[in-house]
Design a protein around this motif. Structure first.
Motif, PDB file in Angstrom:
ATOM      1  N   ASP A  98       0.864  -1.182   0.000  1.00  0.00           N
ATOM      2  CA  ASP A  98       0.000   0.000   0.000  1.00  0.00           C
ATOM      3  C   ASP A  98       0.899   1.229   0.000  1.00  0.00           C
ATOM      4  OD1 ASP A  98      -2.498  -1.341   0.081  1.00  0.00           O
ATOM      5  OD2 ASP A  98      -2.162  -1.798   2.201  1.00  0.00           O
ATOM      6  N   TRP A  99       0.755   2.029  -1.038  1.00  0.00           N
ATOM      7  CA  TRP A  99       1.706   3.130  -1.239  1.00  0.00           C
ATOM      8  C   TRP A  99       1.610   4.133  -0.082  1.00  0.00           C
ATOM      9  CZ3 TRP A  99       5.117   1.932  -4.681  1.00  0.00           C
ATOM     10  CH2 TRP A  99       6.086   2.862  -5.023  1.00  0.00           C
ATOM     11  N   PRO A 100       2.751   4.468   0.534  1.00  0.00           N
ATOM     12  CA  PRO A 100       2.727   5.357   1.700  1.00  0.00           C
ATOM     13  C   PRO A 100       2.576   6.820   1.307  1.00  0.00           C
ATOM     14  CG  PRO A 100       4.979   4.784   1.157  1.00  0.00           C
ATOM     15  CD  PRO A 100       4.105   4.007   0.201  1.00  0.00           C
ATOM     16  N   GLN A 101       2.229   7.620   2.288  1.00  0.00           N
ATOM     17  CA  GLN A 101       2.232   9.064   2.074  1.00  0.00           C
ATOM     18  C   GLN A 101       3.665   9.531   1.868  1.00  0.00           C
ATOM     19  OE1 GLN A 101       0.293  10.866   5.430  1.00  0.00           O
ATOM     20  NE2 GLN A 101      -1.756  10.364   4.705  1.00  0.00           N
ATOM     21  N   ALA A 102       3.819  10.591   1.117  1.00  0.00           N
ATOM     22  CA  ALA A 102       5.151  11.081   0.772  1.00  0.00           C
ATOM     23  C   ALA A 102       5.922  11.488   2.027  1.00  0.00           C
ATOM     24  CB  ALA A 102       5.040  12.266  -0.179  1.00  0.00           C
ATOM     25  N   GLU A 103       7.164  10.993   2.143  1.00  0.00           N
ATOM     26  CA  GLU A 103       8.054  11.399   3.219  1.00  0.00           C
ATOM     27  C   GLU A 103       9.023  12.438   2.693  1.00  0.00           C
ATOM     28  OE1 GLU A 103       9.989   8.440   5.497  1.00  0.00           O
ATOM     29  OE2 GLU A 103       8.225   7.169   5.678  1.00  0.00           O
ATOM     30  N   THR A 104       9.653  13.150   3.610  1.00  0.00           N
ATOM     31  CA  THR A 104      10.582  14.204   3.212  1.00  0.00           C
ATOM     32  C   THR A 104      11.939  14.004   3.859  1.00  0.00           C
ATOM     33  OG1 THR A 104       9.885  15.646   5.041  1.00  0.00           O
ATOM     34  CG2 THR A 104       8.718  15.869   2.920  1.00  0.00           C
ATOM     35  N   VAL A 105      12.932  14.655   3.268  1.00  0.00           N
ATOM     36  CA  VAL A 105      14.262  14.749   3.854  1.00  0.00           C
ATOM     37  C   VAL A 105      14.597  16.221   4.031  1.00  0.00           C
ATOM     38  CG1 VAL A 105      15.096  12.566   2.916  1.00  0.00           C
ATOM     39  CG2 VAL A 105      15.336  14.661   1.566  1.00  0.00           C
ATOM     40  N   VAL A 106      15.601  16.468   4.829  1.00  0.00           N
ATOM     41  CA  VAL A 106      15.980  17.837   5.176  1.00  0.00           C
ATOM     42  C   VAL A 106      17.075  18.338   4.244  1.00  0.00           C
ATOM     43  CG1 VAL A 106      17.137  19.217   6.949  1.00  0.00           C
ATOM     44  CG2 VAL A 106      15.312  17.630   7.582  1.00  0.00           C
ATOM     45  N   ARG A 107      16.926  19.588   3.811  1.00  0.00           N
ATOM     46  CA  ARG A 107      18.006  20.293   3.125  1.00  0.00           C
ATOM     47  C   ARG A 107      18.216  21.624   3.829  1.00  0.00           C
ATOM     48  NH1 ARG A 107      18.414  24.167  -0.738  1.00  0.00           N
ATOM     49  NH2 ARG A 107      16.184  24.075  -1.254  1.00  0.00           N
ATOM     50  N   LEU A 108      19.448  21.908   4.207  1.00  0.00           N
ATOM     51  CA  LEU A 108      19.766  23.111   4.980  1.00  0.00           C
ATOM     52  C   LEU A 108      20.409  24.158   4.089  1.00  0.00           C
ATOM     53  CD1 LEU A 108      21.329  21.349   8.110  1.00  0.00           C
ATOM     54  CD2 LEU A 108      18.953  22.092   7.795  1.00  0.00           C
ATOM     55  N   ALA A 109      20.118  25.418   4.356  1.00  0.00           N
ATOM     56  CA  ALA A 109      20.707  26.523   3.603  1.00  0.00           C
ATOM     57  C   ALA A 109      20.811  27.732   4.525  1.00  0.00           C
ATOM     58  CB  ALA A 109      19.866  26.859   2.377  1.00  0.00           C
ATOM     59  N   VAL A 110      21.755  28.605   4.228  1.00  0.00           N
ATOM     60  CA  VAL A 110      21.926  29.821   5.020  1.00  0.00           C
ATOM     61  C   VAL A 110      20.785  30.778   4.708  1.00  0.00           C
ATOM     62  CG1 VAL A 110      23.363  31.853   5.417  1.00  0.00           C
ATOM     63  CG2 VAL A 110      24.424  29.591   5.193  1.00  0.00           C
ATOM     64  N   ALA A 111      20.108  31.243   5.769  1.00  0.00           N
ATOM     65  CA  ALA A 111      19.049  32.236   5.616  1.00  0.00           C
ATOM     66  C   ALA A 111      19.494  33.599   6.129  1.00  0.00           C
ATOM     67  CB  ALA A 111      17.786  31.781   6.362  1.00  0.00           C
ATOM     68  N   ASP A 112      20.278  33.605   7.188  1.00  0.00           N
ATOM     69  CA  ASP A 112      20.767  34.839   7.794  1.00  0.00           C
ATOM     70  C   ASP A 112      22.279  34.703   7.926  1.00  0.00           C
ATOM     71  OD1 ASP A 112      21.599  36.848   9.576  1.00  0.00           O
ATOM     72  OD2 ASP A 112      19.649  36.901  10.571  1.00  0.00           O
ATOM     73  N   GLY A 113      23.011  35.284   6.970  1.00  0.00           N
ATOM     74  CA  GLY A 113      24.457  35.133   6.915  1.00  0.00           C
ATOM     75  C   GLY A 113      25.195  35.520   8.183  1.00  0.00           C
ATOM     76  N   PRO A 114      24.968  36.717   8.741  1.00  0.00           N
ATOM     77  CA  PRO A 114      25.684  37.114   9.961  1.00  0.00           C
ATOM     78  C   PRO A 114      25.425  36.184  11.142  1.00  0.00           C
ATOM     79  CG  PRO A 114      24.749  39.026   8.864  1.00  0.00           C
ATOM     80  CD  PRO A 114      24.211  37.830   8.148  1.00  0.00           C
ATOM     81  N   ARG A 115      24.175  35.751  11.329  1.00  0.00           N
ATOM     82  CA  ARG A 115      23.871  34.847  12.454  1.00  0.00           C
ATOM     83  C   ARG A 115      24.534  33.490  12.253  1.00  0.00           C
ATOM     84  NH1 ARG A 115      17.647  34.567  12.751  1.00  0.00           N
ATOM     85  NH2 ARG A 115      18.057  33.157  14.490  1.00  0.00           N
ATOM     86  N   ALA A 116      24.493  32.989  11.022  1.00  0.00           N
ATOM     87  CA  ALA A 116      25.129  31.705  10.756  1.00  0.00           C
ATOM     88  C   ALA A 116      26.642  31.804  10.900  1.00  0.00           C
ATOM     89  CB  ALA A 116      24.759  31.218   9.354  1.00  0.00           C
ATOM     90  N   SER A 117      27.223  32.897  10.451  1.00  0.00           N
ATOM     91  CA  SER A 117      28.678  33.060  10.534  1.00  0.00           C
ATOM     92  C   SER A 117      29.166  33.162  11.968  1.00  0.00           C
ATOM     93  CB  SER A 117      29.121  34.304   9.751  1.00  0.00           C
ATOM     94  OG  SER A 117      28.874  34.133   8.375  1.00  0.00           O
ATOM     95  N   ALA A 118      28.340  33.694  12.842  1.00  0.00           N
ATOM     96  CA  ALA A 118      28.736  33.785  14.255  1.00  0.00           C
ATOM     97  C   ALA A 118      28.993  32.401  14.846  1.00  0.00           C
ATOM     98  CB  ALA A 118      27.652  34.500  15.054  1.00  0.00           C
ATOM     99  N   TRP A 119      28.315  31.404  14.297  1.00  0.00           N
ATOM    100  CA  TRP A 119      28.548  30.014  14.725  1.00  0.00           C
ATOM    101  C   TRP A 119      29.627  29.362  13.864  1.00  0.00           C
ATOM    102  CZ3 TRP A 119      25.240  26.174  11.736  1.00  0.00           C
ATOM    103  CH2 TRP A 119      25.695  24.861  11.924  1.00  0.00           C
ATOM    104  N   LEU A 120      29.508  29.475  12.537  1.00  0.00           N
ATOM    105  CA  LEU A 120      30.399  28.741  11.658  1.00  0.00           C
ATOM    106  C   LEU A 120      31.824  29.252  11.692  1.00  0.00           C
ATOM    107  CD1 LEU A 120      28.028  28.378   8.567  1.00  0.00           C
ATOM    108  CD2 LEU A 120      28.644  26.609  10.219  1.00  0.00           C
ATOM    109  N   ASP A 121      32.008  30.545  11.903  1.00  0.00           N
ATOM    110  CA  ASP A 121      33.360  31.109  11.882  1.00  0.00           C
ATOM    111  C   ASP A 121      34.131  30.800  13.158  1.00  0.00           C
ATOM    112  OD1 ASP A 121      33.084  32.112   9.363  1.00  0.00           O
ATOM    113  OD2 ASP A 121      32.403  34.083  10.020  1.00  0.00           O
TER     114      ASP A 121
END
Length: 613
Positions: A589-612
């Motif tokens: 019985d075919w299941p409902q569609a599942e998803t996977v996660v894809r991540l991308a930078v939305a707020d450069g300065p906030r992300a850089s405070a962690w990544l840098d």
């Protein structure tokens, strides 16, 4: 480290060297993959016990290295002495106390992994845990090995981080360790390898590559490795020197291998040859090796992550290590619940430090992190076993993977890395400290030595100003979902949900090399409900009529994508599978569609405070 040159005058041996245990290791029969070992014990006990380790530190599985040892004999002077085998890996010799004892034996070596020993006409490699018997009661004496040139191809060289006593220009000769533990922790590479030296923060490093052709870009590999080393030394010590005075990378390039094993002053690595960086073949470039280097390939990025992972272990597991590993017991399993910290936190920092070293960009780092998040979310065993339990059970579960592994356990590498991520982002959100500071404080607290989970809890409390017992209980000792996605979004990362691969939607893990072969059936999925089982060969599908007046259909399939195409909008298909040569019909019985996660930078300065930083 460059091997010491042979001089006409033998250097004086260190004090106490006359009591050293010595091994002469050479090629016995190259084409038969046999090493020969002659062991000299200067002052044996009356009932001297000799033991070969059953495992190698860093790889948590009893591997029974003694299965490859043969023709063990013992002599004192010219007199042969009986050798009594006590069990699978121990022998006893009734020796005359205080009189030198000689043992001779052979070891079959044809395992191309980083864990054991290998010998053929192209190269040799060994960990002393596979070749060197341990003289019980004498482990703290100095240990020396002599690498013989007899029956060795003339173009072979030696690479090891052991301290040389007297060696020739190719590295053959004698080396010294302070005891059996240091000897066991220093693998040896033999063969016609590529080699170069470099410095990282003033510390001499050597990089050797075996099994590669002349087409690979060694200059790029070494420059990128130097950046990794310097980033990590500064991560732990700032401008202070690291706790080692030399380091050796031993990389073997093979057809399709992958893996690494950490040591205190070296690491043994395996990669696919296609993962090595290649010299430019642009005809417009006159100097092949000096062409502008583009973005690293996916395979080369994976190799850099492996190098980063094993080098980080130089601190996190080889020195900062579980209290249970204060001194290894080579005769049996060594249990700890802390592999989520030592392997998981290392897995968190390996790619993050590539990003900080400028070797990968933000999209590449977040792609790698997305892969880890999806791996954990796609593992039903995360609801069954905590990551602390997974650490303890590594000996019987992680290293003995089977068709039910994904349903029964969780990886302390992947989930452990997400625990590290959650701690880091939580600490940063609260604004008082970061996991970087926690790691350095742990190093200071323990003196770069054994630690317990209580040490981590106390450092977290001291630096953050609050108790993290609840988080450790839920994230490490519990099985509830980690707040990964919420924390990432609070740090400037956007979370996209995309359709999952068909195998994941059906609850399957398959190979499609020659048709569809079911490897694992995931708990609670449509495939399990349909009755599919590991080992099934999915041959065909039966489909009901798509509309009135059209007959039912049946199709041979060789790829899951064909199943997707042929299904159309039908909600049920019949999988025809072969199991033990019987044909079975499994309604899906075919299941409902599942998803996977894809991540991308939305707020450069906030992300850089962690990544840098």
């Amino acid at each position: 480290m460059t091997p010491a040159k042979t001089s006409d005058r033998r250097p004086p041996r260190p004090a106490g060297a006359t009591r050293a245990i010595r091994y002469r290791i050479g090629v016995h029969r190259l084409q038969a993959h046999l090493f020969e070992v002659v062991m000299q014990l200067p002052s044996p006990s009356e009932r001297q016990v000799l033991s070969l380790p059953v495992w190698i530190p860093g790889s948590y599985l009893v591997r029974e290295f003694s299965q490859h040892l043969q023709h063990l004999t013992a002599t004192q002077g010219s007199q042969g002495i009986p050798v009594l085998q006590l069990d699978k890996h121990r022998w006893q010799v009734l020796a005359e106390p205080g009189r030198p004892l000689s043992l001779r034996y052979e070891v079959y070596a044809f395992d191309a992994s980083v864990r054991t020993a290998f010998l053929d006409s192209t190269r040799g490699f060994f960990n002393p845990t596979s070749l060197c018997l341990r003289a019980v009661g004498h482990e703290d004496l100095p240990h020396e090995i002599e690498l013989s040139t007899e029956r060795v191809p003339t173009d072979w060289q030696v690479a090891t981080a052991l301290s040389p006593l007297q060696t020739d220009l190719k590295g053959f000769g004698s080396y010294r360790a302070t005891g059996y533990d240091e000897l066991a922790d220093n693998p040896v590479e033999l063969g016609p390898f590529w080699s170069t030296d470099f410095e990282a923060c003033g510390v001499p490093h050597r990089f050797i590559v075996s099994g590669a052709g002349g087409w690979f870009d060694g200059e790029r590999l070494v420059e990128d490795t130097r950046r990794i080393c310097e980033e990590q030394i500064r991560f732990w010590h700032g401008e202070e020197p690291p706790p080692f005075d030399r380091y050796v990378f031993m990389l073997h390039a093979s057809g399709e291998g992958y893996g690494g094993l950490e040591h205190r002053q070296s690491t043994a690595l395996i990669c696919a040859r296609t993962d090595l960086p290649a010299l430019s073949t642009d005809p417009a470039t006159s100097d092949m090796g000096k062409a502008t280097r583009g973005k690293p390939t996916e395979g080369y990025t994976t190799l850099l992550g492996l190098i980063s992972h094993e080098y980080f272990h130089t601190w996190n597991v080889k020195r900062l290590r579980p209290a249970e590993f204060r001194r290894c017991d080579y005769d049996a399993e060594n249990y700890t619940e802390l592999l989520w910290f030592f392997e998981g936190f290392t897995s968190y920092y390996d790619d993050l430090l590539l990003r900080r070293a400028g070797l990968i960009d933000d999209p590449t780092y977040l792609r790698l992190l997305s892969k880890t998040v999806n791996q954990v979310l796609q593992t039903p065993g995360r609801h069954v076993q905590s990551v602390a339990q997974a650490s303890f059970d590594a000996w019987v579960k992680y290293y003995r993977m089977g068709e039910n592994t994904a349903n029964a356990t969780v990886s302390y590498y992947t989930k452990g890395s997400l625990v590290a991520l959650c701690l880091d982002l939580t600490l940063r959100a609260e604004g008082r400290t970061s996991l970087d500071e926690v790691m350095r404080a742990l190093w200071q607290r323990t003196g770069g030595g054994p630690m317990r989970e209580a040490d981590l809890a106390q450092v977290l409390r001291k630096l953050s100003g609050r108790n993290f017992v609840d988080e450790l209980s839920r994230w490490v000792h519990g099985t509830e979902e980690l707040p990964v996605l919420d924390l990432l979004q609070r740090h400037g990362v956007q979370v996209h949900q995309e359709p999952a691969p068909l195998a994941q939607q059906l609850g399957l893990r398959v190979t499609e090399t020659d048709g569809i072969l079911v490897k694992q059936v995931l708990r609670g999925g449509a495939a399990e409900a349909a009755g599919l089982a590991a080992g099934d060969e999915w041959l065909a599908i039966e489909l009901p009529a798509a509309r009135r007046g059209v007959p039912p259909e049946a199709w041979r399939v060789r790829k899951l994508d064909e199943v997707r195409l042929l299904r159309g909008r039908r909600q049920r298909v019949i999988a025809l599978v072969s199991r033990d040569r019987r044909l079975l019909r499994c309604p899906i019985d075919w299941p409902q569609a599942e998803t996977v996660v894809r991540l991308a930078v939305a707020d450069g300065p906030r992300a850089s405070a962690w990544l840098d930083r």
